[in-house]
Design a protein around this motif. Structure first.
Motif, mmCIF file in Angstrom:
data_model
loop_
_atom_site.group_PDB
_atom_site.id
_atom_site.type_symbol
_atom_site.label_atom_id
_atom_site.label_comp_id
_atom_site.label_asym_id
_atom_site.label_seq_id
_atom_site.Cartn_x
_atom_site.Cartn_y
_atom_site.Cartn_z
ATOM 1 N N LEU A 1 -73.453 -86.564 -41.850
ATOM 2 C CA LEU A 1 -74.197 -86.932 -40.637
ATOM 3 C C LEU A 1 -74.993 -88.208 -40.842
ATOM 4 O O LEU A 1 -74.980 -89.099 -39.986
ATOM 5 C CB LEU A 1 -75.164 -85.804 -40.268
ATOM 6 C CG LEU A 1 -74.721 -84.764 -39.262
ATOM 7 C CD1 LEU A 1 -75.729 -83.626 -39.251
ATOM 8 C CD2 LEU A 1 -74.578 -85.343 -37.873
ATOM 9 N N ALA B 1 -72.670 -91.090 -40.938
ATOM 10 C CA ALA B 1 -72.141 -91.401 -39.599
ATOM 11 C C ALA B 1 -73.177 -92.150 -38.766
ATOM 12 O O ALA B 1 -72.835 -93.093 -38.034
ATOM 13 C CB ALA B 1 -71.718 -90.113 -38.889
ATOM 14 N N ALA B 2 -74.435 -91.729 -38.865
ATOM 15 C CA ALA B 2 -75.492 -92.407 -38.113
ATOM 16 C C ALA B 2 -75.634 -93.853 -38.577
ATOM 17 O O ALA B 2 -75.709 -94.780 -37.760
ATOM 18 C CB ALA B 2 -76.820 -91.659 -38.281
ATOM 19 N N GLU C 1 -67.455 -92.976 -34.105
ATOM 20 C CA GLU C 1 -68.045 -93.035 -35.440
ATOM 21 C C GLU C 1 -68.786 -91.759 -35.830
ATOM 22 O O GLU C 1 -69.028 -91.524 -37.006
ATOM 23 C CB GLU C 1 -69.036 -94.216 -35.542
ATOM 24 C CG GLU C 1 -68.428 -95.575 -35.353
ATOM 25 C CD GLU C 1 -68.059 -95.877 -33.901
ATOM 26 O OE1 GLU C 1 -67.205 -96.752 -33.693
ATOM 27 O OE2 GLU C 1 -68.621 -95.214 -32.982
ATOM 28 N N CYS C 2 -69.160 -90.935 -34.843
ATOM 29 C CA CYS C 2 -70.006 -89.794 -35.185
ATOM 30 C C CYS C 2 -69.656 -88.503 -34.448
ATOM 31 O O CYS C 2 -70.288 -87.484 -34.690
ATOM 32 C CB CYS C 2 -71.473 -90.144 -34.938
ATOM 33 S SG CYS C 2 -71.849 -90.670 -33.240
#
Length: 366
Positions: free
Chosen positions: A100, A103-104, A165-166
């Motif tokens: 996570l 991804a951020a 992307e997330c």
């Protein structure tokens, strides 16, 4: 040609309206914070004089075992006092939490035009919104933060419209966290001496938002805030911090030698998640549980990410103190309302501590 960050209108258009965000401004090589981000002295965060919240995370794996009652007490006590607590063995894989954060950082590390496609008014879905600060048009001083907010409706819509992307990792974070949220909420409602059926619980956490927050490096962190003083409007918030830290919570009452009004830093604990009480749970409990006033500082050396999940009532849900609690307390400290009214009020004002709760308070005749 670089925009002039000394000119307020030019800076505001570049950061807010054109979707470059604070990061877009920082990438030009700022040597000092623009005037629009300088907070009044009383709103600045004094890192050196803050106290760390040193309570260890609550071990949720002990629920339903020999130590069940003790863990329930720890959760309820935290909700009644600080309104914030950390949890471990929460059912969300540690590898997922690391993914996570990656991804951020990947999302916010993209060129501005890739993020700006999710701005309000141009985003391919009303469920996905990229922005900066909180309510930039109404704030006296802007917040040093960019964010992407993803409202959950269905898996199919999330996979179609959430950022590439997330989206997969954010959806898995939501799926695994929501089981824990439900369990914690049932515990807290049970401690009020109330049992709610599944459909009522569904209504109370029926709206779910996954946000990714990005706090770029700041040349003068002592002058700014990443997020100003506020409480969350919903039921419970689950927060993943990275290892940098910067989250501060205000003491509502004296506890463990700490004074009312003191700000405590919630230090990041590897593998742990932070849970905090929102306004709606304070209202349902008739004030027994405390929605925590909190804020976030900026840092000079390294950008920071945090990823909260907000669990919020459905807009049509009727909210007010639970009747059984009012009967026991002998007074309703809050009025009843449709949650959409509360939500509209919350998002139409700049952050200002727990002032959002005034909307729900019962006003007694003189």
């Amino acid at each position: 040609m670089a925009p002039s960050f000394l000119d307020g209108n030019s800076m505001f258009n570049f950061v807010v309206r054109d979707g470059n965000g604070v990061k877009g401004m920082v990438d030009f090589g700022l040597s000092e914070v623009p005037e629009q981000y300088v907070q009044p002295p009383e709103e600045r965060i004094d890192k050196l004089n803050a106290t760390a919240h040193d309570n260890p995370p609550i071990d949720l794996s002990k629920l339903d075992g020999p130590d069940h009652d003790q863990i329930v007490e720890e959760i309820a006590t935290a909700a009644e006092t600080l309104g914030f607590f950390q949890v471990m063995n929460h059912g969300v894989p540690v590898e997922l939490l690391e993914s996570l954060k990656d991804a951020a950082n990947n999302f916010f590390g993209q060129p501005p035009e890739k993020k700006a496609v999710y701005r309000k008014g141009v985003s391919p879905s009303p469920s996905v919104r990229y922005g900066t600060s909180f309510v930039p048009d109404k704030e006296k001083a802007l917040e040093w933060k960019d964010y992407i907010s993803m409202r959950y409706t269905t898996d199919a819509e999330a996979l179609e419209y959430w950022p590439q992307e997330c989206k997969d990792v954010a959806l898995e974070y939501l799926r695994t966290s929501i089981k824990m949220v439900r369990k914690v909420l049932e515990i807290l409602i049970g401690k009020l001496g109330v049992t709610l059926d599944d459909s009522k619980i569904d209504g109370l956490i029926g709206l779910k938002l996954v946000n990714m927050n990005f706090y770029p490096t700041c040349p003068n962190p002592e002058l700014t805030v990443g997020v100003g003083r506020h409480s969350d409007m919903g039921i419970l918030t689950v927060l993943l911090q990275d290892d940098i830290g910067g989250l501060y919570v205000k003491m509502e009452e004296e506890m463990d030698g700490k004074r009312k009004g003191d700000w405590l830093e919630i230090p990041p604990v590897p593998g742990a998640l932070v849970i905090n009480v929102g306004d709606t749970l304070q209202i349902l409990s008739n004030g027994r549980y405390k929605s925590a006033e909190h804020r976030v500082r900026t840092t000079r050396t390294k950008s920071r990410v945090s990823i909260p999940i907000f669990t919020i009532p459905k807009p049509t849900e009727r909210i007010g103190p639970l009747p059984q609690v009012v009967e026991r307390d002998g007074v309703a400290r809050y009025r009843e309302f449709i949650f959409e009214e509360y939500m509209n009020n919350f998002f139409s004002n700049a952050h200002d501590g727990k002032k959002s709760l005034d909307f729900a308070k019962n006003i007694w005749p003189a």
